[in-house]
Structure formats: structure tokens, C-alpha cells
Motif scaffolding. Structure first.
Motif, PDB file in Angstrom:
ATOM      1  N   LEU A  48      45.815  61.046 -29.462  1.00 31.26           N
ATOM      2  CA  LEU A  48      44.553  60.325 -29.296  1.00 31.26           C
ATOM      3  C   LEU A  48      43.482  60.817 -30.262  1.00 31.26           C
ATOM      4  N   HIS A  49      43.569  62.057 -30.710  1.00 31.27           N
ATOM      5  CA  HIS A  49      42.613  62.550 -31.703  1.00 31.27           C
ATOM      6  C   HIS A  49      42.842  61.850 -33.045  1.00 31.27           C
ATOM      7  N   VAL A  54      41.508  57.474 -37.025  1.00 28.07           N
ATOM      8  CA  VAL A  54      41.854  56.204 -37.661  1.00 28.07           C
ATOM      9  C   VAL A  54      40.803  55.144 -37.354  1.00 28.07           C
ATOM     10  N   LEU A  55      40.346  55.109 -36.123  1.00 25.73           N
ATOM     11  CA  LEU A  55      39.385  54.085 -35.710  1.00 25.73           C
ATOM     12  C   LEU A  55      38.007  54.279 -36.331  1.00 25.73           C
ATOM     13  N   PHE A  56      37.527  55.518 -36.325  1.00 25.52           N
ATOM     14  CA  PHE A  56      36.113  55.750 -36.637  1.00 25.52           C
ATOM     15  C   PHE A  56      35.860  56.619 -37.862  1.00 25.52           C
ATOM     16  N   GLY A  57      36.927  57.125 -38.493  1.00 28.57           N
ATOM     17  CA  GLY A  57      36.755  57.875 -39.737  1.00 28.57           C
ATOM     18  C   GLY A  57      36.228  59.271 -39.557  1.00 28.57           C
ATOM     19  N   GLU A  58      36.298  59.817 -38.339  1.00 26.52           N
ATOM     20  CA  GLU A  58      35.840  61.179 -38.088  1.00 26.52           C
ATOM     21  C   GLU A  58      36.588  61.723 -36.880  1.00 26.52           C
ATOM     22  N   TRP A  59      36.669  63.049 -36.793  1.00 28.81           N
ATOM     23  CA  TRP A  59      37.320  63.661 -35.646  1.00 28.81           C
ATOM     24  C   TRP A  59      36.421  63.554 -34.423  1.00 28.81           C
ATOM     25  N   PRO A  60      36.996  63.384 -33.246  1.00 27.48           N
ATOM     26  CA  PRO A  60      36.167  63.300 -32.036  1.00 27.48           C
ATOM     27  C   PRO A  60      35.565  64.649 -31.678  1.00 27.48           C
TER      28      PRO A  60
END
Length: 377
Positions: A48-49, A54-60
Motif C-alpha cells: 500500500l505504500h 504511484v497515485l500521488f508521487g510521494e511516500w505516505p
């Protein structure tokens, strides 16, 4: 005003049709990266990380990790209405057709609880449901009840438990995480591009994802994983691989899972999946299937090498062996692909929508005019 000269390519080969910062496929070098990070550096990262990246271009952040895990687990559980809807589906219907049909029927959330916009919220909602739809369809096909996800469990631990009715080993979860990360995203592949075309009409995200899933089903795209393992089953043993390859090439029969449209070197995902398959395939049946696949690849390389050409197995070729070792039936392989690739579909929807422009290519008309002077009776 004179018309501009058009570039003609019936399959869009070599035609640049858009921009993306999500993934980079370097076909000549055999390199794949997500958001500028090599795929080899991502396979051991929590699934999920990587999806968030992939979705937002940054690590959560730590709080985003917790929120995402909670969101996915919460929405993975099918509601009574969704279970009823799934229960109406023919048990024999291919899982990919089930997904393509049911995704647009899900009741989408309208609030932005994750703080990333309603489109992202709805996309992740669909991603959460897909795993349970696949597991539920399988359970119903076995005349068993649908199982709910267990709060606090890892994404793929929950899926394998819901699918089989028993908890997987840590090794099985790790392998499935890695396999699904490898097929999460792949630039403007056919399924992703179909979704972008759909999105360009300002259709909602569930329509776009449904279009992508339908495209992924084809044997020349995601369906190659099922076809490759079924090929190995039909061949029967590694000793028969040479004859099969020679006959296939002589009769111009495509050998599924060999070669890739983009890569002129080894598919970097296959490099990782092949040793994973070797590690997982321990029982006699799985070992024989894997040995048959290896023999087919080697026979193809000999035949093509004799003609001065090179060919390698792609990600679909060995992925089926990994899924088979996890107890996944062959006709569910492509649905497993969709379960991972949906995050790429969402990412492209989110990237494309703010600069939306209707995708409308031209066609080269080849019709023949009626014979001169001929009139209707």
C-alpha cells in the motif's frame, strides 16, 4: 486552411499520445521505474505504500499510512447489497467479466475522507472492493459463503484468507506483495490507454476503470498469464517443449508470454518473478509446470537465436507459476492482475483529468465509391 500532415500507425507504435510522470518504461535498456524509483527497489516495500507513491508521487506520512490501511480494510468488506449483487452473477462467468460489469454498479462515496480529492477517494474505494469481489466470486463458485476482511491484517493476507478460507504463510504474503507491486503500473499500456480515452470524455472514474479492466482481459494483454500457464499444462512436461515450440513457430501460433511489445531486453519484472517462482514451486505439480515453462523459454531462445534474433519471457510468463503455487486457479490470474493494476489506472485518471482533452484520432477512409452511373432499381 490546409490540413496538417497526419502520422499513420494502425497500432500507434512509436506515436507519442501524451505525457506521464507515473512510470517510465525504458524498453531498450530493460528498465522500469515508478515515480523515478527502479522497480527492483520497490518490491520489498509494503504494497500500500507503493500504491500511494504511484497515485500521488510521494511516500505516505505515518498518519497517511494508518488512514490508507484503515480505509482499504473498511471498504474491502462487501455490503449486504454488494453481496446480493455478486450473488446474482453466473458462477461460471469469467472473473474479469464479473469485475468489468460490477465495478460501475458500486455505490461510490461522495466525501473526501483521505484529503486527496473525491476522484482519488472513489478510485481507492473501487480498489478496495475489487479484492473482495474476486474472493467472493471464487467462494460462491465453490458453494461457500463470502468472507469479510479481518481488521488490522495486511492487504494480501486478507485477500488470500478471504479467497481460500484459511490464513496464508508470511512467505506467501510476501511473494504476492512483490508480484502485485511488479504489475501495478506500466505507462501507456493498452488497458491504461483505454481508461484514458474513456476518462477524456469526462466519464466518471468507475467507467474508466471498467474500460481498462475489459481491455486487460485480452490474451494479447493481461490474459497472457492465464494462457501461458495453460500452455504449460497442455504441453505436460519439459521434454515436450522443443517439439511444441517448433510446431508453434512453423504454424505461426503465438507462444503466449514470450516477448514484449516494449522491451528489447529482458523484461525487468520477469527477472524478479522467475526466481520467485523457483522459490515457491515446491510440490511435484508446480515444479513440473515451472520446468516446462523454463524449457519453453529456452527452446524459444534457441529457435530465435538461430535466426539471429533475441526473445525473452515477459512478466506474464512466470507470474502464472507464482499464482499457481499460491493456489489461485488459472482463470483468476488476470483478475489478480487487475487487482494490482487498478492503482495504475487510478493514478492515470488523476494525472489526466486536470488537463483533460478529448482523445479523438483521425481515420484513413478506405471506402470505395459506387460505380459511376449506377442507380437504384
Amino acid at each position: 486552411m490546409p490540413e496538417t500532415q497526419s502520422v499513420y500507425s494502425s497500432d500507434l507504435a512509436g506515436v507519442v499520445v501524451g505525457e506521464t510522470a507515473i512510470s517510465d518504461v525504458q524498453g531498450e535498456a530493460g528498465v522500469l521505474s515508478y515515480r523515478d524509483i527502479d522497480i527492483n527497489d520497490l518490491v520489498d516495500v509494503p504494497f500500500l505504500h507503493v500504491a500511494w507513491l504511484v497515485l500521488f508521487g510521494e511516500w505516505p506520512t505515518e498518519s497517511e499510512k494508518r488512514a490508507l490501511k484503515s480505509f482499504i480494510c473498511q471498504h474491502a468488506a462487501l455490503t449486504d447489497n454488494e453481496k446480493l449483487l455478486l450473488g446474482q452473477v453466473n458462477r461460471e462467468l469469467h472473473p474479469m467479466l464479473m469485475l468489468q460489469g460490477l465495478v460501475p454498479l458500486l455505490e461510490m462515496p461522495t466525501e473526501d475522507t483521505l484529503g486527496r480529492g473525491v476522484d482519488a477517494e472513489q478510485g481507492l474505494f473501487i480498489a478496495a472492493k475489487i479484492s473482495s469481489l474476486i474472493a467472493g466470486h471464487h467462494r460462491l463458485g465453490q458453494n461457500k459463503s463470502i468472507l469479510d476482511p479481518i481488521p488490522g491484517k495486511l492487504r494480501h493476507e486478507n485477500f488470500l484468507t478471504m479467497f481460500h478460507g484459511r490464513a496464508p504463510t508470511r512467505e506467501q504474503v510476501r511473494m504476492l506483495d512483490a508480484a502485485q507491486i511488479l504489475q501495478m503500473e506500466h505507462s501507456f499500456n493498452a488497458g491504461t490507454f483505454a481508461g484514458r480515452v474513456c476518462a477524456s470524455t469526462l466519464a466518471p472514474i468507475q467507467s474508466s476503470i471498467s474500460a481498462s479492466i475489459g481491455t486487460l482481459f485480452g490474451k494479447l494483454h493481461g490474459g497472457a498469464d492465464q494462457a501461458a500457464l495453460e500452455m504449460a499444462i497442455a504441453i505436460g512436461s519439459p521434454e515436450k517443449a522443443d517439439e511444441y515450440v517448433r510446431n508453434s513457430l512453423a504454424n505461426k501460433v503465438k507462444i503466449m508470454g514470450m516477448g514484449h511489445r516494449e522491451y528489447r531486453a529482458v523484461d525487468p519484472r520477469a527477472k524478479i518473478l522467475k526466481p520467485m517462482a523457483v522459490e515457491l514451486c515446491r510440490d511435484d505439480e508446480s515444479k513440473n509446470l515451472l520446468a516446462t515453462l523454463v524449457a519453453v523459454e529456452e527452446a524459444c531462445q534457441r529457435e530465435f537465436g538461430a535466426k539471429g534474433k533475441e526473445i525473452w519471457a515477459n512478466v506474464e510468463f512466470y507470474k502464472g507459476a507464482v499464482f499457481h503455487s499460491l493456489g489461485i486457479p488459472t482463470h483468476y490470474f488476470t483478475a489478480m492482475f487487475a487487482q494490482a493494476r487498478v492503482y495504475g489506472y487510478i493514478a492515470h485518471f488523476l494525472e489526466f483529468r486536470p488537463q483533460n482533452k478529448l482523445i479523438r484520432p483521425r481515420a484513413l477512409y478506405t471506402g470505395t465509391p459506387p460505380e459511376a452511373g449506377k442507380t437504384a432499381a
